[in-house]
Design an enzyme around this catalytic site. Structure first.
Site, PDB file in Angstrom:
ATOM      1  N   TYR A 107      -0.398  14.210 -13.428  1.00 27.33           N
ATOM      2  CA  TYR A 107      -0.604  15.211 -14.471  1.00 27.33           C
ATOM      3  C   TYR A 107      -1.236  16.468 -13.906  1.00 27.33           C
ATOM      4  O   TYR A 107      -1.705  16.481 -12.758  1.00 27.33           O
ATOM      5  CB  TYR A 107      -1.447  14.622 -15.610  1.00 27.33           C
ATOM      6  CG  TYR A 107      -2.935  14.499 -15.321  1.00 27.33           C
ATOM      7  CD1 TYR A 107      -3.418  13.548 -14.434  1.00 27.33           C
ATOM      8  CD2 TYR A 107      -3.862  15.336 -15.942  1.00 27.33           C
ATOM      9  CE1 TYR A 107      -4.777  13.423 -14.174  1.00 27.33           C
ATOM     10  CE2 TYR A 107      -5.227  15.221 -15.693  1.00 27.33           C
ATOM     11  CZ  TYR A 107      -5.679  14.261 -14.806  1.00 27.33           C
ATOM     12  OH  TYR A 107      -7.026  14.161 -14.548  1.00 27.33           O
TER      13      TYR A 107
ATOM     14  N   LEU B  82     -10.256  14.870  -5.511  1.00 24.84           N
ATOM     15  CA  LEU B  82      -9.120  15.695  -5.920  1.00 24.84           C
ATOM     16  C   LEU B  82      -9.331  17.106  -5.360  1.00 24.84           C
ATOM     17  O   LEU B  82     -10.453  17.625  -5.391  1.00 24.84           O
ATOM     18  CB  LEU B  82      -9.020  15.758  -7.448  1.00 24.84           C
ATOM     19  CG  LEU B  82      -7.781  16.524  -7.916  1.00 24.84           C
ATOM     20  CD1 LEU B  82      -6.522  15.675  -7.723  1.00 24.84           C
ATOM     21  CD2 LEU B  82      -7.902  16.926  -9.365  1.00 24.84           C
TER      22      LEU B  82
HETATM   23  N1  PDD Z   1      -9.652  17.265 -14.192  1.00 22.57           N
HETATM   24  N2  PDD Z   1     -11.793  16.084  -9.731  1.00 22.57           N
HETATM   25  C1  PDD Z   1     -11.264  15.300 -10.680  1.00 22.57           C
HETATM   26  C2  PDD Z   1     -11.441  13.827 -10.561  1.00 22.57           C
HETATM   27  C3  PDD Z   1     -10.556  15.864 -11.760  1.00 22.57           C
HETATM   28  O1  PDD Z   1     -10.022  15.059 -12.699  1.00 22.57           O
HETATM   29  C4  PDD Z   1     -10.447  17.275 -11.852  1.00 22.57           C
HETATM   30  C5  PDD Z   1      -9.689  17.945 -12.972  1.00 22.57           C
HETATM   31  C6  PDD Z   1     -11.033  18.057 -10.837  1.00 22.57           C
HETATM   32  C7  PDD Z   1     -10.950  19.556 -10.840  1.00 22.57           C
HETATM   33  O2  PDD Z   1      -9.641  20.013 -10.550  1.00 22.57           O
HETATM   34  P1  PDD Z   1      -9.102  21.403 -11.118  1.00 22.57           P
HETATM   35  O3  PDD Z   1     -10.082  22.444 -10.679  1.00 22.57           O
HETATM   36  O4  PDD Z   1      -7.806  21.576 -10.455  1.00 22.57           O
HETATM   37  O5  PDD Z   1      -9.036  21.285 -12.621  1.00 22.57           O
HETATM   38  C8  PDD Z   1     -11.689  17.431  -9.794  1.00 22.57           C
HETATM   39  C9  PDD Z   1      -8.873  17.799 -15.286  1.00 22.57           C
HETATM   40  C10 PDD Z   1      -9.380  19.108 -15.771  1.00 22.57           C
HETATM   41  C11 PDD Z   1      -8.771  16.743 -16.368  1.00 22.57           C
HETATM   42  O6  PDD Z   1      -8.596  15.594 -16.000  1.00 22.57           O
HETATM   43  O7  PDD Z   1      -8.830  17.061 -17.559  1.00 22.57           O
END
Ligand code: PDD
Length: 286
Positions: free
Chosen positions: A33, A206
């Protein structure tokens, strides 16, 4: 108001959207996703999210159902149809719905992937949490070893949020071998002596799209950045801390395991980075 959502090539009211009970996302969490934020009706860092999506799909040997240009069109169409000015677009791709439950991957020729997108309208810039700062607790990181792939296996992070809530905190930072990996749904940072410290990229976290942008803006603003693992003890002794994600941008953290950081209010580095990130993202949104 009922939203218009997108399922496998069709825009429809959310009440009519359906996916098979044999969908591998449902049976095996066999899906990936992305969450992309929307500011002023425009997409923030769309191409960063599209690149990470391609990588997640590649790592799982899952075909892409549409091109990046088509994906951009779908995102934009959903923004228009749902009149989203601020919020997020959620996108999910699974390995589709074969005729039965089977651990073996289906032949992609016979089983096309499932593609679903929907919008979530939400105020992101004006945030009471950003004014107050978050409290986090630490929890053992027992997730699988490929956290760099953005899969929909989110049960443990979801349990961590519940443990945080039960402990009266806002969120949790996960810890492995004494080192902080990341937040439940965000990347984690501490600030010590003006230096921004965040875990280096690897399979343990991530690769946040917001992280990449924030570190770039920080370096451009002559702020010192160190990418290395930091311990929970260092976090408790930090001057300040914060998290980043597409849905929270830069969000200050004011306590770790009940230990107040600095004067217990959002620190100057987190505040400045939040402003910088929002200003630059509004300018660059497409
Ligand atoms: N989550 N680490 C994890 C485990 C995450 O699930 C997310 C993002 C991030 C930050 O990634 P980014 O900056 O690309 O949003 C780091 C999203 C927002 C969610 O699960 O809703």
């Amino acid at each position: 108001m009922s939203r218009t959502v997108y399922v496998n090539g069709v825009y429809m009211p959310e009440e009519e959207a359906k996916v098979s009970i044999f969908d591998r996302g449902f049976l095996f969490a066999d899906g990936v996703y992305e969450v992309t934020s929307v500011l002023g009706g425009k997409l923030v860092d769309f191409h960063g999210h599209a690149r990470r999506l391609e990588r997640s799909l590649g790592e799982l040997d899952m075909p892409a159902p549409v091109t990046v240009e088509e994906l951009l069109d779908i995102h934009r169409e959903l923004i228009v149809r749902n009149e989203v000015t601020e919020g997020m677009i959620y996108l999910q791709i699974t390995r589709g719905a074969p005729a039965d439950r089977d651990f073996v991957f289906p032949d992609p020729e016979a089983t096309p992937p499932t593609l679903v997108l929907f919008t979530q309208s939400k105020a992101l810039i004006e945030s009471p949490a950003a004014e107050k700062g978050l409290s986090v607790i630490s929890i053992d990181d027992i997730r699988w070893g490929r956290r760099d792939i953005k899969t929909v296996q989110l049960l443990y992070p979801s349990m961590c949020k519940m443990m945080a809530k039960k402990a009266g905190a806002d969120d949790a930072w996960m810890v492995e071998d004494g080192f902080v990996t990341e937040g439940t749904s965000n990347n984690a940072y501490i600030v010590k002596g003006g230096k921004i410290i965040t875990r280096s990229l690897g399979t343990e976290i991530l690769h946040g799209i917001t992280r990449a942008a924030v570190l770039k803006f920080a370096r451009e603003a002559q702020m010192e950045v160190e990418e290395r693992p930091f311990t929970l003890e260092e976090a408790k002794q930090a001057d300040e801390a914060f998290i980043t994600s597409a849905s929270t941008f830069v969000m200050p953290v004011v306590s770790v395991d009940g230990v107040s950081l600095g004067d217990g209010t959002p620190g100057p580095v987190a505040r400045r980075l939040r402003e910088l990130y929002i200003d630059e993202s509004v300018k660059a949104a497409i």
